[in-house]
Design a protein around this motif. Structure first.
Motif, PDB file in Angstrom:
ATOM      1  N   GLN A  19     -12.731  -4.259  16.276  1.00  0.00           N
ATOM      2  CA  GLN A  19     -14.005  -3.545  16.150  1.00  0.00           C
ATOM      3  C   GLN A  19     -15.127  -4.340  16.832  1.00  0.00           C
ATOM      4  O   GLN A  19     -15.941  -3.776  17.562  1.00  0.00           O
ATOM      5  N   GLY A  20     -15.138  -5.638  16.608  1.00  0.00           N
ATOM      6  CA  GLY A  20     -16.127  -6.490  17.264  1.00  0.00           C
ATOM      7  C   GLY A  20     -15.949  -6.513  18.767  1.00  0.00           C
ATOM      8  O   GLY A  20     -16.928  -6.496  19.526  1.00  0.00           O
ATOM      9  N   GLN A  21     -14.695  -6.542  19.206  1.00  0.00           N
ATOM     10  CA  GLN A  21     -14.423  -6.541  20.643  1.00  0.00           C
ATOM     11  C   GLN A  21     -14.901  -5.241  21.282  1.00  0.00           C
ATOM     12  O   GLN A  21     -15.445  -5.253  22.392  1.00  0.00           O
ATOM     13  N   ILE A  22     -14.714  -4.126  20.592  1.00  0.00           N
ATOM     14  CA  ILE A  22     -15.165  -2.837  21.133  1.00  0.00           C
ATOM     15  C   ILE A  22     -16.682  -2.835  21.277  1.00  0.00           C
ATOM     16  O   ILE A  22     -17.222  -2.365  22.285  1.00  0.00           O
ATOM     17  N   GLY A  23     -17.373  -3.378  20.276  1.00  0.00           N
ATOM     18  CA  GLY A  23     -18.826  -3.495  20.383  1.00  0.00           C
ATOM     19  C   GLY A  23     -19.229  -4.333  21.583  1.00  0.00           C
ATOM     20  O   GLY A  23     -20.188  -4.007  22.290  1.00  0.00           O
ATOM     21  N   GLY A  24     -18.470  -5.402  21.822  1.00  0.00           N
ATOM     22  CA  GLY A  24     -18.733  -6.244  22.986  1.00  0.00           C
ATOM     23  C   GLY A  24     -18.516  -5.505  24.291  1.00  0.00           C
ATOM     24  O   GLY A  24     -19.288  -5.669  25.247  1.00  0.00           O
ATOM     25  N   VAL A  25     -17.485  -4.688  24.341  1.00  0.00           N
ATOM     26  CA  VAL A  25     -17.202  -3.908  25.552  1.00  0.00           C
ATOM     27  C   VAL A  25     -18.336  -2.921  25.805  1.00  0.00           C
ATOM     28  O   VAL A  25     -18.790  -2.756  26.955  1.00  0.00           O
ATOM     29  N   VAL A  38     -14.949  -6.114  32.064  1.00  0.00           N
ATOM     30  CA  VAL A  38     -14.833  -5.011  31.095  1.00  0.00           C
ATOM     31  C   VAL A  38     -13.368  -4.665  30.870  1.00  0.00           C
ATOM     32  O   VAL A  38     -12.914  -4.530  29.725  1.00  0.00           O
ATOM     33  N   ILE A  39     -12.602  -4.547  31.936  1.00  0.00           N
ATOM     34  CA  ILE A  39     -11.186  -4.204  31.833  1.00  0.00           C
ATOM     35  C   ILE A  39     -10.423  -5.293  31.086  1.00  0.00           C
ATOM     36  O   ILE A  39      -9.558  -4.999  30.252  1.00  0.00           O
ATOM     37  N   THR A  40     -10.754  -6.543  31.337  1.00  0.00           N
ATOM     38  CA  THR A  40     -10.101  -7.650  30.637  1.00  0.00           C
ATOM     39  C   THR A  40     -10.330  -7.528  29.139  1.00  0.00           C
ATOM     40  O   THR A  40      -9.405  -7.698  28.335  1.00  0.00           O
ATOM     41  N   GLN A  41     -11.556  -7.225  28.743  1.00  0.00           N
ATOM     42  CA  GLN A  41     -11.856  -7.079  27.314  1.00  0.00           C
ATOM     43  C   GLN A  41     -11.195  -5.832  26.720  1.00  0.00           C
ATOM     44  O   GLN A  41     -10.733  -5.856  25.580  1.00  0.00           O
ATOM     45  N   LEU A  42     -11.142  -4.757  27.479  1.00  0.00           N
ATOM     46  CA  LEU A  42     -10.453  -3.547  27.001  1.00  0.00           C
ATOM     47  C   LEU A  42      -8.973  -3.825  26.770  1.00  0.00           C
ATOM     48  O   LEU A  42      -8.385  -3.338  25.799  1.00  0.00           O
ATOM     49  N   ALA A  43      -8.373  -4.604  27.651  1.00  0.00           N
ATOM     50  CA  ALA A  43      -6.961  -4.962  27.479  1.00  0.00           C
ATOM     51  C   ALA A  43      -6.773  -5.788  26.213  1.00  0.00           C
ATOM     52  O   ALA A  43      -5.796  -5.591  25.477  1.00  0.00           O
ATOM     53  N   ALA A  44      -7.706  -6.679  25.919  1.00  0.00           N
ATOM     54  CA  ALA A  44      -7.620  -7.487  24.698  1.00  0.00           C
ATOM     55  C   ALA A  44      -7.727  -6.606  23.457  1.00  0.00           C
ATOM     56  O   ALA A  44      -6.994  -6.794  22.478  1.00  0.00           O
ATOM     57  N   VAL A  45      -8.621  -5.634  23.498  1.00  0.00           N
ATOM     58  CA  VAL A  45      -8.764  -4.698  22.376  1.00  0.00           C
ATOM     59  C   VAL A  45      -7.478  -3.900  22.197  1.00  0.00           C
ATOM     60  O   VAL A  45      -6.994  -3.719  21.075  1.00  0.00           O
ATOM     61  N   ALA A  48      -4.888  -5.993  20.539  1.00  0.00           N
ATOM     62  CA  ALA A  48      -5.210  -6.194  19.123  1.00  0.00           C
ATOM     63  C   ALA A  48      -4.836  -4.955  18.305  1.00  0.00           C
ATOM     64  O   ALA A  48      -4.278  -5.070  17.206  1.00  0.00           O
ATOM     65  N   LEU A  49      -5.120  -3.789  18.836  1.00  0.00           N
ATOM     66  CA  LEU A  49      -4.768  -2.554  18.133  1.00  0.00           C
ATOM     67  C   LEU A  49      -3.253  -2.372  18.055  1.00  0.00           C
ATOM     68  O   LEU A  49      -2.719  -1.958  17.018  1.00  0.00           O
ATOM     69  N   ASP A  50      -2.559  -2.683  19.150  1.00  0.00           N
ATOM     70  CA  ASP A  50      -1.097  -2.598  19.141  1.00  0.00           C
ATOM     71  C   ASP A  50      -0.508  -3.530  18.089  1.00  0.00           C
ATOM     72  O   ASP A  50       0.386  -3.145  17.330  1.00  0.00           O
ATOM     73  N   ARG A  51      -1.013  -4.752  18.027  1.00  0.00           N
ATOM     74  CA  ARG A  51      -0.495  -5.717  17.052  1.00  0.00           C
ATOM     75  C   ARG A  51      -0.748  -5.246  15.625  1.00  0.00           C
ATOM     76  O   ARG A  51       0.103  -5.431  14.751  1.00  0.00           O
ATOM     77  N   ALA A  52      -1.894  -4.652  15.390  1.00  0.00           N
ATOM     78  CA  ALA A  52      -2.184  -4.123  14.058  1.00  0.00           C
ATOM     79  C   ALA A  52      -1.193  -3.008  13.714  1.00  0.00           C
ATOM     80  O   ALA A  52      -0.656  -2.961  12.596  1.00  0.00           O
ATOM     81  N   GLY A  53      -0.937  -2.135  14.665  1.00  0.00           N
ATOM     82  CA  GLY A  53       0.014  -1.048  14.425  1.00  0.00           C
ATOM     83  C   GLY A  53       1.413  -1.564  14.163  1.00  0.00           C
ATOM     84  O   GLY A  53       2.097  -1.107  13.233  1.00  0.00           O
ATOM     85  N   PHE A  54       1.846  -2.531  14.945  1.00  0.00           N
ATOM     86  CA  PHE A  54       3.184  -3.093  14.744  1.00  0.00           C
ATOM     87  C   PHE A  54       3.280  -3.825  13.411  1.00  0.00           C
ATOM     88  O   PHE A  54       4.317  -3.797  12.761  1.00  0.00           O
ATOM     89  N   LYS A  55       2.186  -4.449  12.981  1.00  0.00           N
ATOM     90  CA  LYS A  55       2.189  -5.128  11.679  1.00  0.00           C
ATOM     91  C   LYS A  55       2.336  -4.111  10.555  1.00  0.00           C
ATOM     92  O   LYS A  55       3.069  -4.346   9.583  1.00  0.00           O
TER      93      LYS A  55
END
Length: 90
Positions: A19-25, A38-45, A48-55
């Motif tokens: 959520q914080g990363q999205i605000g940063g983007v 911007v693309i680098t940060q979007l990839a990080a977000v 993070a979302l994928d990892r949350a889903g897999f968890k």
């Protein structure tokens, strides 16, 4: 299939970070930052979302395995739901 909040505490941390990363983007776009940044940060977000889903899926699988003997029919339904969710993220 329901998962308790305690077992998903790590997921909440990951999602708050995303959520914080999205605000940063959003700020980066508003400040007209370089598209590469911007693309680098979007990839990080995205990661993070994928990892949350897999968890969440991993927690569900653990629940199915530990409660497998309680209701085999429900365990089969839970596994099918988890498989579908996993494929959604893949």
């Amino acid at each position: 299939m329901e998962l308790d909040k305690d077992s998903l505490a790590d997921v909440v941390v990951r999602l708050r970070r995303a959520q914080g990363q999205i605000g940063g983007v959003i700020q980066m776009i508003e400040n007209e930052r370089d598209c590469k940044d911007v693309i680098t940060q979007l990839a990080a977000v995205s990661r993070a979302l994928d990892r949350a889903g897999f968890k969440i899926i991993a927690t569900g699988l653990e629940r199915c395995v530990t409660q497998d003997g309680d209701d085999p029919a429900q365990a089969k339904v839970d596994r099918a739901q988890l498989e579908k969710l996993f494929l959604t993220l893949a």
